[in-house]
Design a protein around this motif. Sequence first.
Motif, PDB file in Angstrom:
ATOM      1  N   THR A   1       3.831   0.580  -3.115  1.00  0.00           N
ATOM      2  CA  THR A   1       3.313   0.135  -5.107  1.00  0.00           C
ATOM      3  C   THR A   1       3.173   0.279  -5.684  1.00  0.00           C
ATOM      4  O   THR A   1       4.028   0.531  -6.875  1.00  0.00           O
ATOM      5  CB  THR A   1       2.193   1.575  -5.712  1.00  0.00           C
ATOM      6  OG1 THR A   1       2.962   2.353  -5.458  1.00  0.00           O
ATOM      7  CG2 THR A   1       1.138   1.784  -4.145  1.00  0.00           C
TER       8      THR A   1
ATOM      9  N   THR B   1       0.988  -1.023  -0.061  1.00  0.00           N
ATOM     10  CA  THR B   1      -0.040   0.202   0.232  1.00  0.00           C
ATOM     11  C   THR B   1       1.028   1.012  -0.273  1.00  0.00           C
ATOM     12  O   THR B   1       0.081   1.955  -1.042  1.00  0.00           O
ATOM     13  CB  THR B   1      -0.976  -0.073   1.377  1.00  0.00           C
ATOM     14  OG1 THR B   1      -1.526  -1.713   1.353  1.00  0.00           O
ATOM     15  CG2 THR B   1      -2.115   1.088   1.147  1.00  0.00           C
TER      16      THR B   1
ATOM     17  N   VAL C   1      -4.928  -1.330  -3.864  1.00  0.00           N
ATOM     18  CA  VAL C   1      -3.740  -0.721  -4.934  1.00  0.00           C
ATOM     19  C   VAL C   1      -3.240  -1.589  -6.331  1.00  0.00           C
ATOM     20  O   VAL C   1      -4.188  -2.746  -6.624  1.00  0.00           O
ATOM     21  CB  VAL C   1      -2.395  -2.034  -4.119  1.00  0.00           C
ATOM     22  CG1 VAL C   1      -0.844  -1.977  -4.824  1.00  0.00           C
ATOM     23  CG2 VAL C   1      -2.702  -1.322  -2.359  1.00  0.00           C
TER      24      VAL C   1
END
Length: 200
Positions: free
Chosen positions: A47, A44, A73
Amino acid sequence: MIRVLIADDEEMIRTALAALLRLEPDIEIVAECADGEQAVAEATRLTPDVCLFDVEMPGLDGIDAAERLRRTVPTRVVAVTRHARPGVLRRALAAGVQGFMPKSRRAQDVAEVIRRVAAGQRYVDPEIAADALSDERSPLTDRELAVLRAGAHGETTVRIAASLHLSPGTVRNHVSSILGKLHLDTRQQAVLEARRRGWI
């Protein structure tokens, strides 16, 4: 560069694979995680392009982590497993995993699958795919499997009910149905059988 996050609770395997993948000219390892919860948090935050998740991790396993990331994500997931059961493959695909392969493959093979998945393709190990086509599907409903998954660590009926937003009576009815379908006597036996078959 393909930015990759690795999650595996076995430190020796995780660090060795990360070291080998760092030798690839187009792969950058951005994080190494020891469990699914940490992997979700780091993915998160960072990424990555691809997450390489071990399926069998304590707590939040690789498939549950992939399911959680799918909603939040923009990353792609390759799942690796020591026990490549067909039921596990079906669960992984349902969770949105784009690559699935056994841990027995060489690091170069893993790198190639990472490249394919990063390019938007899917990959399932051919032997696992062949086994999945011939394997018997679970006789349990999605709700029954959710009840087993929610109680996989010995949670009480009340806790399972709360986590699934059901009444305890409904949970007991599902457990009774599960035991009847699997011809077993206890919920613990059902959890073990479902894990052995790769249903949860």
